[in-house]
Motif scaffolding. Structure first.
Motif, PDB file in Angstrom:
ATOM      1  N   SER A 170      -2.668   2.983   1.606  1.00  0.00           N
ATOM      2  CA  SER A 170      -1.295   3.491   1.542  1.00  0.00           C
ATOM      3  C   SER A 170      -1.206   4.931   2.056  1.00  0.00           C
ATOM      4  O   SER A 170      -0.105   5.412   2.299  1.00  0.00           O
ATOM      5  N   ASP A 171      -2.341   5.603   2.234  1.00  0.00           N
ATOM      6  CA  ASP A 171      -2.309   6.962   2.803  1.00  0.00           C
ATOM      7  C   ASP A 171      -1.603   6.967   4.152  1.00  0.00           C
ATOM      8  O   ASP A 171      -0.947   7.943   4.525  1.00  0.00           O
ATOM      9  N   GLU A 172      -1.751   5.861   4.913  1.00  0.00           N
ATOM     10  CA  GLU A 172      -1.103   5.804   6.238  1.00  0.00           C
ATOM     11  C   GLU A 172       0.421   5.750   6.106  1.00  0.00           C
ATOM     12  O   GLU A 172       1.135   6.256   6.960  1.00  0.00           O
ATOM     13  N   LEU A 173       0.887   5.125   5.031  1.00  0.00           N
ATOM     14  CA  LEU A 173       2.338   5.117   4.791  1.00  0.00           C
ATOM     15  C   LEU A 173       2.797   6.531   4.412  1.00  0.00           C
ATOM     16  O   LEU A 173       3.775   7.047   4.944  1.00  0.00           O
ATOM     17  N   VAL A 174       2.058   7.145   3.505  1.00  0.00           N
ATOM     18  CA  VAL A 174       2.458   8.453   2.970  1.00  0.00           C
ATOM     19  C   VAL A 174       2.419   9.523   4.059  1.00  0.00           C
ATOM     20  O   VAL A 174       3.240  10.438   4.065  1.00  0.00           O
ATOM     21  N   SER A 175       1.489   9.384   5.005  1.00  0.00           N
ATOM     22  CA  SER A 175       1.350  10.462   5.997  1.00  0.00           C
ATOM     23  C   SER A 175       2.374  10.350   7.135  1.00  0.00           C
ATOM     24  O   SER A 175       2.491  11.273   7.943  1.00  0.00           O
ATOM     25  N   ALA A 176       3.127   9.264   7.207  1.00  0.00           N
ATOM     26  CA  ALA A 176       4.154   9.149   8.249  1.00  0.00           C
ATOM     27  C   ALA A 176       5.309  10.114   7.953  1.00  0.00           C
ATOM     28  O   ALA A 176       5.664  10.340   6.793  1.00  0.00           O
ATOM     29  N   GLU A 177       5.891  10.661   9.029  1.00  0.00           N
ATOM     30  CA  GLU A 177       7.013  11.603   8.854  1.00  0.00           C
ATOM     31  C   GLU A 177       8.285  10.870   8.412  1.00  0.00           C
ATOM     32  O   GLU A 177       9.065  11.358   7.596  1.00  0.00           O
ATOM     33  N   ALA A 178       8.483   9.691   8.979  1.00  0.00           N
ATOM     34  CA  ALA A 178       9.614   8.827   8.613  1.00  0.00           C
ATOM     35  C   ALA A 178       9.155   7.392   8.860  1.00  0.00           C
ATOM     36  O   ALA A 178       8.365   7.142   9.772  1.00  0.00           O
ATOM     37  N   LEU A 179       9.644   6.447   8.058  1.00  0.00           N
ATOM     38  CA  LEU A 179       9.125   5.084   8.134  1.00  0.00           C
ATOM     39  C   LEU A 179      10.229   4.070   8.410  1.00  0.00           C
ATOM     40  O   LEU A 179      11.340   4.190   7.869  1.00  0.00           O
ATOM     41  N   ILE A 180       9.885   3.080   9.236  1.00  0.00           N
ATOM     42  CA  ILE A 180      10.700   1.864   9.339  1.00  0.00           C
ATOM     43  C   ILE A 180       9.800   0.734   8.847  1.00  0.00           C
ATOM     44  O   ILE A 180       8.712   0.526   9.387  1.00  0.00           O
ATOM     45  N   CYS A 181      10.240   0.036   7.798  1.00  0.00           N
ATOM     46  CA  CYS A 181       9.403  -0.988   7.170  1.00  0.00           C
ATOM     47  C   CYS A 181      10.034  -2.362   7.400  1.00  0.00           C
ATOM     48  O   CYS A 181      11.139  -2.624   6.933  1.00  0.00           O
ATOM     49  N   CYS A 182       9.323  -3.227   8.135  1.00  0.00           N
ATOM     50  CA  CYS A 182       9.865  -4.522   8.548  1.00  0.00           C
ATOM     51  C   CYS A 182       9.187  -5.628   7.751  1.00  0.00           C
ATOM     52  O   CYS A 182       7.963  -5.780   7.803  1.00  0.00           O
ATOM     53  N   VAL A 183      10.024  -6.426   7.062  1.00  0.00           N
ATOM     54  CA  VAL A 183       9.478  -7.376   6.082  1.00  0.00           C
ATOM     55  C   VAL A 183      10.177  -8.734   6.171  1.00  0.00           C
ATOM     56  O   VAL A 183      11.403  -8.806   6.126  1.00  0.00           O
ATOM     57  N   PRO A 184       9.434  -9.828   6.300  1.00  0.00           N
ATOM     58  CA  PRO A 184      10.054 -11.158   6.224  1.00  0.00           C
ATOM     59  C   PRO A 184      10.142 -11.608   4.757  1.00  0.00           C
ATOM     60  O   PRO A 184       9.473 -11.039   3.897  1.00  0.00           O
ATOM     61  N   THR A 185      10.978 -12.609   4.489  1.00  0.00           N
ATOM     62  CA  THR A 185      11.031 -13.221   3.147  1.00  0.00           C
ATOM     63  C   THR A 185      10.431 -14.623   3.227  1.00  0.00           C
ATOM     64  O   THR A 185      10.844 -15.433   4.062  1.00  0.00           O
ATOM     65  N   TRP A 186       9.470 -14.904   2.364  1.00  0.00           N
ATOM     66  CA  TRP A 186       8.848 -16.230   2.322  1.00  0.00           C
ATOM     67  C   TRP A 186       8.820 -16.815   0.914  1.00  0.00           C
ATOM     68  O   TRP A 186       8.818 -18.021   0.741  1.00  0.00           O
ATOM     69  N   ARG A 242       8.001 -11.236  -2.904  1.00  0.00           N
ATOM     70  CA  ARG A 242       8.911 -12.107  -2.144  1.00  0.00           C
ATOM     71  C   ARG A 242       8.547 -12.238  -0.681  1.00  0.00           C
ATOM     72  O   ARG A 242       9.028 -13.132  -0.011  1.00  0.00           O
ATOM     73  N   SER A 243       7.743 -11.305  -0.184  1.00  0.00           N
ATOM     74  CA  SER A 243       7.488 -11.375   1.256  1.00  0.00           C
ATOM     75  C   SER A 243       6.356 -12.331   1.595  1.00  0.00           C
ATOM     76  O   SER A 243       6.325 -12.885   2.695  1.00  0.00           O
ATOM     77  N   GLY A 244       5.439 -12.539   0.652  1.00  0.00           N
ATOM     78  CA  GLY A 244       4.295 -13.396   0.973  1.00  0.00           C
ATOM     79  C   GLY A 244       3.358 -12.763   1.987  1.00  0.00           C
ATOM     80  O   GLY A 244       2.612 -13.453   2.678  1.00  0.00           O
ATOM     81  N   THR A 245       3.416 -11.443   2.107  1.00  0.00           N
ATOM     82  CA  THR A 245       2.550 -10.720   3.050  1.00  0.00           C
ATOM     83  C   THR A 245       1.904  -9.539   2.317  1.00  0.00           C
ATOM     84  O   THR A 245       2.133  -9.335   1.121  1.00  0.00           O
ATOM     85  N   ALA A 246       1.160  -8.741   3.063  1.00  0.00           N
ATOM     86  CA  ALA A 246       0.521  -7.557   2.475  1.00  0.00           C
ATOM     87  C   ALA A 246       1.534  -6.583   1.878  1.00  0.00           C
ATOM     88  O   ALA A 246       1.173  -5.752   1.035  1.00  0.00           O
ATOM     89  N   TRP A 247       2.797  -6.669   2.276  1.00  0.00           N
ATOM     90  CA  TRP A 247       3.808  -5.786   1.664  1.00  0.00           C
ATOM     91  C   TRP A 247       3.863  -5.983   0.153  1.00  0.00           C
ATOM     92  O   TRP A 247       4.231  -5.063  -0.587  1.00  0.00           O
ATOM     93  N   ASP A 248       3.556  -7.195  -0.319  1.00  0.00           N
ATOM     94  CA  ASP A 248       3.696  -7.461  -1.757  1.00  0.00           C
ATOM     95  C   ASP A 248       2.794  -6.545  -2.583  1.00  0.00           C
ATOM     96  O   ASP A 248       3.204  -6.049  -3.637  1.00  0.00           O
ATOM     97  N   ASP A 249       1.578  -6.306  -2.095  1.00  0.00           N
ATOM     98  CA  ASP A 249       0.679  -5.398  -2.817  1.00  0.00           C
ATOM     99  C   ASP A 249       1.183  -3.956  -2.713  1.00  0.00           C
ATOM    100  O   ASP A 249       1.171  -3.209  -3.697  1.00  0.00           O
ATOM    101  N   TYR A 250       1.632  -3.573  -1.518  1.00  0.00           N
ATOM    102  CA  TYR A 250       2.127  -2.194  -1.368  1.00  0.00           C
ATOM    103  C   TYR A 250       3.383  -1.961  -2.205  1.00  0.00           C
ATOM    104  O   TYR A 250       3.605  -0.859  -2.705  1.00  0.00           O
ATOM    105  N   ALA A 251       4.201  -2.994  -2.374  1.00  0.00           N
ATOM    106  CA  ALA A 251       5.424  -2.825  -3.181  1.00  0.00           C
ATOM    107  C   ALA A 251       5.077  -2.466  -4.625  1.00  0.00           C
ATOM    108  O   ALA A 251       5.850  -1.792  -5.308  1.00  0.00           O
TER     109      ALA A 251
END
Ligand SMILES: Cc1cc2nc3c(=O)[nH]c(=O)nc-3n(C[C@H](O)[C@H](O)[C@H](O)COP(=O)(O)O)c2cc1C
Length: 169
Positions: free
Chosen positions: A39-55, A63-72
């Motif tokens: 998650s350091d890579e998320l924190v070090s970004a100046e601004a983020l666009i986070c793209c997530v599917p729903t499965w 809800r995403s069924g992807t690695a986003w679920d752990d980061y959430a």
């Protein structure tokens, strides 16, 4: 403000949208959250666009069924204070009309708890669906994209939204 695009995908559609966003924001990187080291890579970004599917249809979490679920789970405990974060969701407004792009809300809430500045909310006009957890105070909490039924609207939705988040960041 330099955006970094973060995405996760199961069948490639969200990756394609992340690539198209990258073209609209020259100089921007698109990173698969499955491949980031932490998650350091998320924190070090100046601004983020986070793209997530729903499965995970109808779920209250993961809800995403992807690695986003752990980061959430992790994001609320991280420090994104004041950092611009825009959420983009992919879903199927016809086949999953009661759960359209539900996963956006989960990421939105996680980032809100982390102190981030959530940008890029979108009116629901022009969408056809029955229900979505991602509608908050009458607006989608990010940009909803439907490549399954409304792909002809995607270019316009993306280009309008990119202008919006650039002005809000
Ligand atoms: C088994 C399954 C469950 C899905 N559940 C939902 C859902 O609950 N809500 C929604 O809006 N879309 C749902 N979708 C549609 C996907 O989110 C959509 O096709 C998306 O573009 C896939 O993105 P990806 O290729 O990046 O994984 C589902 C699709 C499948 C096959």
């Amino acid at each position: 403000m330099a955006f970094t695009i973060f995405f996760a995908t199961s069948t490639g559609k969200t990756e394609d949208i992340a690539d198209r966003l990258k073209d609209l924001l020259p100089g921007t990187e698109a990173k698969d959250v499955d491949n980031i080291s932490s998650s350091d890579e998320l924190v070090s970004a100046e601004a983020l666009i986070c793209c997530v599917p729903t499965w995970n249809t109808g779920a209250d979490e993961a809800r995403s069924g992807t690695a986003w679920d752990d980061y959430a789970q992790e994001i609320p405990g991280l420090d994104f204070a004041g950092k611009p974060v825009a959420i983009l969701g992919l879903g199927d407004s016809s086949g999953y009309s009661d759960f359209f792009c539900d996963a956006m809300e989960e990421l939105y809430t996680a980032f809100l708890q982390s102190g981030a500045k959530l940008i890029g909310k979108v009116p629901t006009d022009g969408y056809t669906y029955d229900d979505s957890k991602s509608v908050i105070d009458g607006k989608f909490c990010g940009l909803a994209i439907d490549e399954d039924n409304e792909s002809e609207m995607t270019d316009e939705r993306l280009s309008n939204w990119v202008k919006q988040i650039q002005s809000e960041a």
